[in-house]
Design a protein around this motif. Structure first.
Motif, short mmCIF file in Angstrom:
data_model
loop_
_atom_site.label_atom_id
_atom_site.label_comp_id
_atom_site.label_asym_id
_atom_site.label_seq_id
_atom_site.Cartn_x
_atom_site.Cartn_y
_atom_site.Cartn_z
N LEU A 87 7.01 12.75 4.51
CA LEU A 87 8.43 12.50 4.66
C LEU A 87 9.18 12.42 3.34
O LEU A 87 10.40 12.52 3.33
N GLU A 88 8.47 12.24 2.25
CA GLU A 88 9.11 12.05 0.95
C GLU A 88 8.31 12.78 -0.11
O GLU A 88 7.21 13.28 0.16
N GLU A 89 8.86 12.83 -1.30
CA GLU A 89 8.17 13.39 -2.45
C GLU A 89 7.69 12.25 -3.34
O GLU A 89 8.31 11.19 -3.38
N ALA A 136 -1.09 3.11 0.36
CA ALA A 136 -0.86 2.17 -0.74
C ALA A 136 -2.00 2.28 -1.73
O ALA A 136 -3.18 2.38 -1.34
N TYR A 137 -1.66 2.28 -3.02
CA TYR A 137 -2.63 2.32 -4.11
C TYR A 137 -2.39 1.13 -5.03
O TYR A 137 -1.23 0.72 -5.24
N ASP A 138 -3.47 0.59 -5.60
CA ASP A 138 -3.29 -0.31 -6.73
C ASP A 138 -2.66 0.43 -7.90
O ASP A 138 -1.65 -0.01 -8.45
N LEU A 139 -3.24 1.55 -8.25
CA LEU A 139 -2.67 2.46 -9.23
C LEU A 139 -2.72 3.86 -8.62
O LEU A 139 -3.80 4.34 -8.26
N ALA A 140 -1.58 4.49 -8.47
CA ALA A 140 -1.54 5.81 -7.86
C ALA A 140 -2.12 6.84 -8.83
O ALA A 140 -1.84 6.81 -10.03
N PRO A 141 -2.95 7.74 -8.33
CA PRO A 141 -3.48 8.82 -9.19
C PRO A 141 -2.39 9.84 -9.49
O PRO A 141 -2.31 10.91 -8.87
N ASP A 142 -1.54 9.52 -10.44
CA ASP A 142 -0.36 10.34 -10.73
C ASP A 142 -0.60 11.32 -11.84
O ASP A 142 0.34 11.78 -12.48
N THR A 177 4.09 8.59 4.35
CA THR A 177 4.68 8.44 3.03
C THR A 177 3.89 9.29 2.03
O THR A 177 2.81 9.79 2.34
N HIS A 178 4.44 9.43 0.82
CA HIS A 178 3.83 10.33 -0.15
C HIS A 178 3.86 9.65 -1.52
O HIS A 178 4.89 9.62 -2.18
N LYS A 179 2.73 9.09 -1.93
CA LYS A 179 2.64 8.36 -3.18
C LYS A 179 2.05 9.18 -4.31
O LYS A 179 2.29 8.88 -5.48
N SER A 180 1.25 10.17 -3.99
CA SER A 180 0.57 10.96 -5.01
C SER A 180 0.26 12.33 -4.44
O SER A 180 0.22 12.52 -3.21
N GLN A 181 0.01 13.30 -5.34
CA GLN A 181 -0.38 14.63 -4.88
C GLN A 181 -1.79 14.64 -4.28
O GLN A 181 -2.18 15.63 -3.66
N LEU A 182 -2.52 13.55 -4.43
CA LEU A 182 -3.84 13.44 -3.81
C LEU A 182 -3.77 13.06 -2.34
O LEU A 182 -4.78 13.14 -1.63
N SER A 236 11.10 4.55 7.73
CA SER A 236 11.13 3.10 7.78
C SER A 236 9.86 2.54 8.42
O SER A 236 9.30 1.54 7.94
N ASP A 237 9.38 3.17 9.49
CA ASP A 237 8.15 2.72 10.14
C ASP A 237 6.94 2.88 9.22
O ASP A 237 6.06 2.01 9.19
N SER A 238 6.88 3.98 8.49
CA SER A 238 5.75 4.19 7.58
C SER A 238 5.76 3.17 6.44
O SER A 238 4.70 2.67 6.05
N ALA A 239 6.93 2.86 5.92
CA ALA A 239 7.01 1.85 4.87
C ALA A 239 6.68 0.46 5.40
O ALA A 239 6.08 -0.36 4.69
N ALA A 240 7.02 0.19 6.67
CA ALA A 240 6.76 -1.13 7.24
C ALA A 240 5.27 -1.37 7.48
O ALA A 240 4.80 -2.50 7.39
N CYS A 241 4.52 -0.31 7.79
CA CYS A 241 3.10 -0.49 8.05
C CYS A 241 2.25 -0.38 6.79
O CYS A 241 1.03 -0.62 6.85
N SER A 242 2.84 -0.03 5.66
CA SER A 242 2.07 0.07 4.41
C SER A 242 1.69 -1.31 3.92
O SER A 242 2.49 -2.25 3.96
N ALA A 243 0.47 -1.44 3.44
CA ALA A 243 -0.02 -2.72 2.95
C ALA A 243 0.50 -3.00 1.55
O ALA A 243 0.84 -2.08 0.79
#
Length: 782
Positions: free
Chosen positions: A275-277, A315-321, A190-195, A433-440
């Motif tokens: 897999l995502e932006e 997973a981030y508490d706050l994503a470095p966006d 998954t892709h939550k931040s550019q970091l 779907s698998d990546s989202a399922a294993c994310s905390a």
């Protein structure tokens, strides 16, 4: 932990969590698509290995000991990290000698007359394309940047959690001698931040997995930043292929890129594909499909015998966006100075905790084989399933199967481009779907969901803490892990401190409590909604069922009395399954976090079972069932209850039993210890349904026909204007357009300037568009 084998042959693991005492090891692979990979590289003891923070390095991580080592341990540890696999030194020669590149060069040479200058020119052009894709790893620059990143991560986050058992599982997959040998690892994240790219590259490098080749998506980089990322392992699509669809021939750039991917896989370098932006979560990006197609083609052409795919969740508490919006999609490229300035600004505040999870590796060959064996059982397209229900032109139950996305034509030959594109889409959606399922799930996500969907008007801190425990236990019961541990009060205060900019706290001295009130601004709702969206894959099944119950209650509302209580409302199983199927056919599985390989009738029945388990529904017993199942002694009578039962092997029994099962009814009830659960689940899915309802209102715009890209941009602007948001959810906007195309609301028409989207005949009238809005709004909880 116990393992049971159900009637269908699948293994079910049952555990009882209690306040994080037993934490599930998430990320088991799919038994339907990869049954042989289910027991591979997995051991039950891995769940007890605990966690470690990758951002904390001590002298135990070095080969040295002493007073000076404790002060230089970060530098010494980084300098000792090894690179198990690197790019071959003769990589340019291998790429130029590949059959694919030589065939393309031969066709171009025949077109230009085949002179010697053209033969020398294609090799220089191929080397130039390869230099734009990648660069050899620079170990001094890599170690220096890793040391800087280590210091940066320790300042940004309280901890970067990594499960030791998951890490050991991936290390075994990378080092175990298998048959066939030389099977590389490809990580799908998954892709939550550019970091994320730098973070995952640092984790792989520091834990013995090597330096991965990280695919860079649509990030617009300056030449200096692009050169630095290539030296650190970044790989880019050629400039000519960024605007070329996967179905078109990319010429020499496509041949060089395909040959390069084959050489990377042959050398067993880990490859990381996002897999995502970050701006479009839970939506399979076009660049991800390009890279997945290249990996699938390498296996299909026998460049490597197989590939092990490893889904990754972040997973981030706050994503470095801070980097998002700076140059990700803007006209001005993102420069190296802008990255340094964004890092300096991010150091002003702590971002909480970060968590990286690895799912169980599975075989690409096995996935393709199983998917092809199930290809003949594809269902009807949504155009034939939903349109009759929306327009009111049918009277039967909806079909319980969904057509595969973007499937090939019926007469398409095996191995064609359409079939390969379909396989890439299936693989990408399943891995997403698998990546989202294993994310905390983070503490900030739980707190945001409670404040946004359960306590919009405010809540006392004591009540918020009790609801936090309830939602934590419900998350663990559904085999999703959480990315935190510690004392309850400290966890809640930690999440409130990170959300402090959008909350107002009132200290109530007489009560000795604190009143937490979320702000009513649009920005506050957006921020809380972004964090609470992480809980949607956890409660997706129950949320779909709750919205189906809401639609049934709306239909029953004119017939209910004023004093009707929920316990007196009875729902039919047929009607409940009917509404559930309609909602599952409307919403894509990727938005809900559900596995796309499961048939919809199985998913709807599973949703019904989960509604019963969570206490929202209670089966209503019939009088004859009570009499036959009652073990109490009865007075003697000549007529025994079993005298009327037929024990013969006839088909009439099964028919009558199935008729009784279909005619079951359920009573709506309030679960004990979970007040307002139905409303909470409906509101959890309401952001998705609201976007679909507003997209249906967007169809009233008179600007038809128009290109799909322009339509997507206009829809995002329409959503932003209606919500007052500066950053509309791009993934929801793109998903609604795709759903409307699959349903038959929109269709493409050829034109000299390219395909144009226009409304189909039933929805050109306001009556048809009104029926579409009414169909979506029946599931929507305000």
């Amino acid at each position: 932990m116990k393992t049971w084998v159900c009637d269908s042959g699948q293994k079910l693991e049952i555990f009882i969590p209690f306040l994080c005492k037993y934490r599930p090891l998430t990320g088991r692979c799919c038994q339907t698509c990869t049954p042989r990979s289910w027991d591979g590289f997995y051991h039950a003891q891995l769940s007890s290995l605990g966690f470690r923070s990758a951002a904390q390095v001590t002298e135990e991580d070095t080969r040295y000991r002493g007073w000076l080592v404790r002060r230089l341990c970060c530098f010494l540890a980084v300098w000792d990290w090894k690179v198990p696999a690197d790019t071959p030194r003769d990589l340019p020669e291998r790429v130029c000698r590949s059959r694919r590149v030589r065939d393309v060069a031969a066709r171009q040479a025949r077109g230009s007359g085949g002179n010697s200058e053209s033969r020398r020119g294609w090799k220089e052009k191929a080397l130039e394309i390869l230099a734009g894709i990648q660069a050899p790893l620079s170990l001094p620059v890599l170690r220096l940047c890793s040391w800087v990143l280590l210091r940066l991560l320790s300042r940004l986050f309280l901890s970067v959690q990594l499960h030791r058992g998951q890490l050991e599982m991936v290390l075994r997959a990378a080092t175990t001698v298998r048959s066939p040998p030389d099977v590389p690892l490809v990580f799908l994240s998954t892709h939550k931040s550019q970091l994320d790219g730098l973070l995952l590259s640092f984790l792989f490098f520091s834990h013995g997995l090597g330096v991965p080749r990280v695919t860079v998506g649509s990030l617009n980089c300056s030449p200096r930043l692009r050169a630095l990322l290539r030296c650190l392992g970044g790989v880019f699509l050629p400039v000519g292929m960024e605007q070329t669809s996967s179905g078109q021939d990319g010429g020499l750039p496509a041949a060089v890129l395909a040959s390069y991917v084959e050489e990377v896989l042959r050398s067993r370098q880990p490859l990381l594909i996002f897999l995502e932006e970050p701006c479009a979560p839970r939506y399979l990006s076009a660049t991800a499909q390009e890279w997945l197609a290249l990996v699938l083609r390498a296996v299909r052409d026998s460049a490597v015998p197989d590939v092990l795919l490893v889904p990754v969740g972040i997973a981030y508490d706050l994503a470095p966006d801070s980097l998002q919006g700076s140059g990700a999609h803007g006209a001005r490229p993102l420069s190296l100075s802008a990255c340094l300035w964004a890092a300096c600004r991010a150091l002003r505040r702590r971002l909480g905790c970060a968590r990286v999870d690895f799912a169980q590796p599975f075989s690409l060959q096995e996935f393709v084989t199983k998917t092809l064996s199930r290809q003949s059982s594809a269902g009807k397209p949504p155009e034939e399933l939903l349109l009759p229900t929306i327009l009111g032109t049918h009277s039967s139950q909806p079909h319980s199967e969904r057509a595969e996305p973007e499937g090939p034509a019926p007469g398409t030959a095996p191995g064609s481009e359409a079939e390969a594109k379909l396989m890439v889409t299936r693989l990408g959606l399943h891995a997403l779907s698998d990546s989202a399922a294993c994310s905390a799930v983070t503490a900030v996500g739980i707190t945001s969901a409670l404040l946004l969907h359960k306590h919009r008007q405010g809540v006392l801190l004591s009540r918020l803490m009790s609801d936090f425990v309830w939602l934590l236990e419900e998350t663990l019961v559904r085999q999703h892990d959480v990315g935190f541990s510690g004392q309850l009060r400290a966890l809640v205060w930690h999440s409130l401190a990170l959300l402090r900019a959008h909350l107002t706290l009132y200290h109530l001295a007489p009560l000795g409590d604190v009143l937490v009130v979320p702000e009513v601004s649009v920005e506050a709702r957006w921020e809380l909604g972004q964090h609470s969206a992480a809980l949607l894959p956890v409660f997706a099944s129950e949320a779909v069922g709750a919205c189906a119950i809401h639609a049934l209650l709306l239909e029953m509302l004119p017939f209910l009395g004023v004093a009707s209580c929920p316990a007196s409302i009875t729902l039919s199983q047929d009607e409940l399954l009917h509404k559930t199927l309609l909602l599952l056919q409307l919403l894509p599985p990727s938005l809900l976090g559900l596995q796309p390989c499961q048939p919809l009738d199985h998913q709807s029945q599973d949703i019904l079972d989960k509604l019963i388990l969570c206490g929202l529904l209670e089966a209503e017993e019939l009088e004859n069932e009570r009499w036959q199942c009652d073990p109490a002694p009865k007075p003697f009578s000549k007529r025994q209850p079993w005298a009327e039962m037929d024990f013969t092997d006839s088909d009439s029994d099964s028919d009558s039993d199935s008729e009784d099962v279909c005619n079951r009814c359920f009573k709506l009830r309030e679960p004990e210890g979970s007040p307002g659960l139905l409303l909470f689940l409906c509101r959890l899915l309401s952001p998705v349904l609201q976007t679909y309802a507003r997209a249906a209102a967007f169809l009233e715009q008179p600007s038809w026909p128009q290109p799909e890209a322009a339509c997507a941009g206009a829809l995002q602007q329409f959503l932003a204007e209606e919500d007052g948001l500066e950053r509309p959810t791009q993934s929801l906007a793109l998903s609604t357009l795709r759903t409307f195309k699959e349903m038959g609301v929109l269709e493409e028409a050829p034109s000299p300037a390219g395909p144009l989207l226009h409304l189909t005949e039933p929805f050109r009238s306001s009556e048809g568009r009104g029926k579409l809005r009414a169909f979506i709004q029946q599931f929507l909880q305000p």
